[in-house]
Structures are given as structure tokens and as C-alpha cells.
Write a protein that holds these residues in place. Sequence first.
Motif, mmCIF file in Angstrom:
data_model
loop_
_atom_site.group_PDB
_atom_site.id
_atom_site.type_symbol
_atom_site.label_atom_id
_atom_site.label_comp_id
_atom_site.label_asym_id
_atom_site.label_seq_id
_atom_site.Cartn_x
_atom_site.Cartn_y
_atom_site.Cartn_z
ATOM 1 N N GLN A 16 0.814 -1.217 0.000
ATOM 2 C CA GLN A 16 0.000 0.000 0.000
ATOM 3 C C GLN A 16 0.854 1.276 0.000
ATOM 4 O O GLN A 16 0.587 2.192 -0.778
ATOM 5 N N THR A 17 1.858 1.307 0.848
ATOM 6 C CA THR A 17 2.692 2.496 0.939
ATOM 7 C C THR A 17 3.363 2.797 -0.391
ATOM 8 O O THR A 17 3.393 3.940 -0.847
ATOM 9 N N ARG A 18 3.871 1.793 -1.039
ATOM 10 C CA ARG A 18 4.535 1.977 -2.335
ATOM 11 C C ARG A 18 3.534 2.455 -3.392
ATOM 12 O O ARG A 18 3.837 3.337 -4.186
ATOM 13 N N LEU A 19 2.329 1.895 -3.394
ATOM 14 C CA LEU A 19 1.307 2.326 -4.341
ATOM 15 C C LEU A 19 0.919 3.783 -4.128
ATOM 16 O O LEU A 19 0.797 4.542 -5.093
ATOM 17 N N VAL A 20 0.718 4.151 -2.877
ATOM 18 C CA VAL A 20 0.371 5.539 -2.571
ATOM 19 C C VAL A 20 1.494 6.451 -3.052
ATOM 20 O O VAL A 20 1.248 7.498 -3.657
ATOM 21 N N TRP A 21 2.739 6.067 -2.818
ATOM 22 C CA TRP A 21 3.880 6.871 -3.252
ATOM 23 C C TRP A 21 3.892 7.017 -4.776
ATOM 24 O O TRP A 21 4.096 8.101 -5.298
ATOM 25 N N LEU A 22 3.648 5.925 -5.492
ATOM 26 C CA LEU A 22 3.667 5.958 -6.945
ATOM 27 C C LEU A 22 2.533 6.793 -7.541
ATOM 28 O O LEU A 22 2.696 7.427 -8.578
ATOM 29 N N LEU A 23 1.380 6.796 -6.884
ATOM 30 C CA LEU A 23 0.199 7.453 -7.434
ATOM 31 C C LEU A 23 0.053 8.929 -7.058
ATOM 32 O O LEU A 23 -0.850 9.601 -7.544
ATOM 33 N N ASN A 24 0.920 9.421 -6.203
ATOM 34 C CA ASN A 24 0.786 10.800 -5.749
ATOM 35 C C ASN A 24 1.986 11.646 -6.153
ATOM 36 O O ASN A 24 3.057 11.126 -6.469
ATOM 37 N N ALA A 25 1.782 12.936 -6.121
ATOM 38 C CA ALA A 25 2.830 13.888 -6.495
ATOM 39 C C ALA A 25 3.970 13.859 -5.486
ATOM 40 O O ALA A 25 3.765 13.589 -4.310
ATOM 41 N N LYS A 26 5.171 14.146 -5.983
ATOM 42 C CA LYS A 26 6.348 14.272 -5.141
ATOM 43 C C LYS A 26 6.760 15.737 -5.152
ATOM 44 O O LYS A 26 6.746 16.383 -6.197
ATOM 45 N N PHE A 27 7.128 16.266 -4.002
ATOM 46 C CA PHE A 27 7.460 17.671 -3.890
ATOM 47 C C PHE A 27 8.802 17.875 -3.206
ATOM 48 O O PHE A 27 9.181 17.105 -2.331
ATOM 49 N N VAL A 28 9.498 18.937 -3.592
ATOM 50 C CA VAL A 28 10.563 19.488 -2.769
ATOM 51 C C VAL A 28 9.905 20.624 -1.996
ATOM 52 O O VAL A 28 8.896 21.187 -2.437
ATOM 53 N N VAL A 29 10.449 20.941 -0.844
ATOM 54 C CA VAL A 29 9.822 21.953 0.001
ATOM 55 C C VAL A 29 10.751 23.159 0.116
ATOM 56 O O VAL A 29 11.852 23.057 0.662
ATOM 57 N N GLY A 30 10.289 24.279 -0.442
ATOM 58 C CA GLY A 30 10.991 25.547 -0.308
ATOM 59 C C GLY A 30 10.460 26.262 0.918
ATOM 60 O O GLY A 30 9.257 26.443 1.067
ATOM 61 N N VAL A 31 11.375 26.646 1.813
ATOM 62 C CA VAL A 31 10.981 27.279 3.067
ATOM 63 C C VAL A 31 11.561 28.689 3.113
ATOM 64 O O VAL A 31 12.735 28.898 2.836
ATOM 65 N N THR A 32 10.710 29.644 3.470
ATOM 66 C CA THR A 32 11.074 31.059 3.493
ATOM 67 C C THR A 32 10.871 31.619 4.890
ATOM 68 O O THR A 32 9.929 31.239 5.584
ATOM 69 N N GLY A 33 11.736 32.544 5.265
ATOM 70 C CA GLY A 33 11.599 33.246 6.536
ATOM 71 C C GLY A 33 11.334 34.717 6.307
ATOM 72 O O GLY A 33 12.067 35.376 5.566
ATOM 73 N N VAL A 34 10.277 35.238 6.909
ATOM 74 C CA VAL A 34 9.984 36.672 6.877
ATOM 75 C C VAL A 34 10.580 37.232 8.167
ATOM 76 O O VAL A 34 9.928 37.270 9.206
ATOM 77 N N VAL A 35 11.846 37.617 8.089
ATOM 78 C CA VAL A 35 12.606 38.022 9.275
ATOM 79 C C VAL A 35 12.386 39.502 9.544
ATOM 80 O O VAL A 35 12.612 40.337 8.673
#
Length: 150
Positions: A16-35
Motif C-alpha cells: 500500500q505504501t509503495r502504491l500511494v507513493w507511486l500514485l501521488n505527487a512528489k514535492f521538494v519543500v521551499g521554506v522562506t523566513g519573513v525576518v
Amino acid sequence: MRRLLFRVWRALRPVQTRLVWLLNAKFVVGVTGVVRDEQGRVLLLRHRMWPPGRQWGLPSGFAHKGEDFRRTVVREVKEETNLDVEAGRLVLLNSGYRTRLEVAYEARLLGGELRIDPLEILEARWVHPDDLPEGVQPVCHPLVQGATTP
């Protein structure tokens, strides 16, 4: 039909885990700081690797696998500017361009001496939210004004 689907799904439990991984989008996460500093000014950086004419933006970078996004803000600000910050409230959570997830947090300046990383950053400035330089990334305008879109 739903019962059949449920049975098939249960039978697939080992994969199940592998199927869910294959069927869904993969993202990189850009993180920003409003300092922000104690005068309410915002830290803007002119990024070396960003497109000409749009190089001004907030401190940002990619989260490492398994890294808490608040920790990413602290790390990226330190790497780019040598400043110490504390991540605050979430102000942006959005699926960005293609496979990028955008996350932004307010961040409070704790201290440190401003020293830019010349490999990534060309210039750093503390600016009033109503006085942004030309060439600032469009997403910065609402963020420095305090708008949120989580």
C-alpha cells in the motif's frame, strides 16, 4: 463495488505504501523566513542565482529530508546571513511551481552579526515593508505586509 475495492485494498496491504507513493505527487519543500527586526523592518536578500531583475527576496532554501520546517528557516537564515532567528507563525503554505511546496514563517531576529554568504547572496538590506526595492519577488509583497495564506 465499494466492498470489492475495500477488499482489494486490504489484500494490497503489504504494498500500500509503495502504491500511494507511486500514485501521488512528489514535492521538494521551499521554506522562506519573513525576518523582522525590532523596528518592524524586513530582511531582504539579493540572491546570486535568481533570475536578473527578480533577485531580491526573503531568506529561503530547501528543507532537508525529515527536517522540521521551522528549523529550516533558522538554518537557512544562519547560512545566508549569519543571523540568529526564531521561527514564529506559519504565514504561507502553498503548492508552488510544478513539484515545489512553498512554506513561509514569520521569524524574529535574535542576534548575530550580518555577514552574507557570497556564494549565494550578493547583498542584504533591512527595509520597511512599504519601501521594497525594485526587482523583488512578487510573493514577497503580501508576506512582508503581514498577509497570510496557510
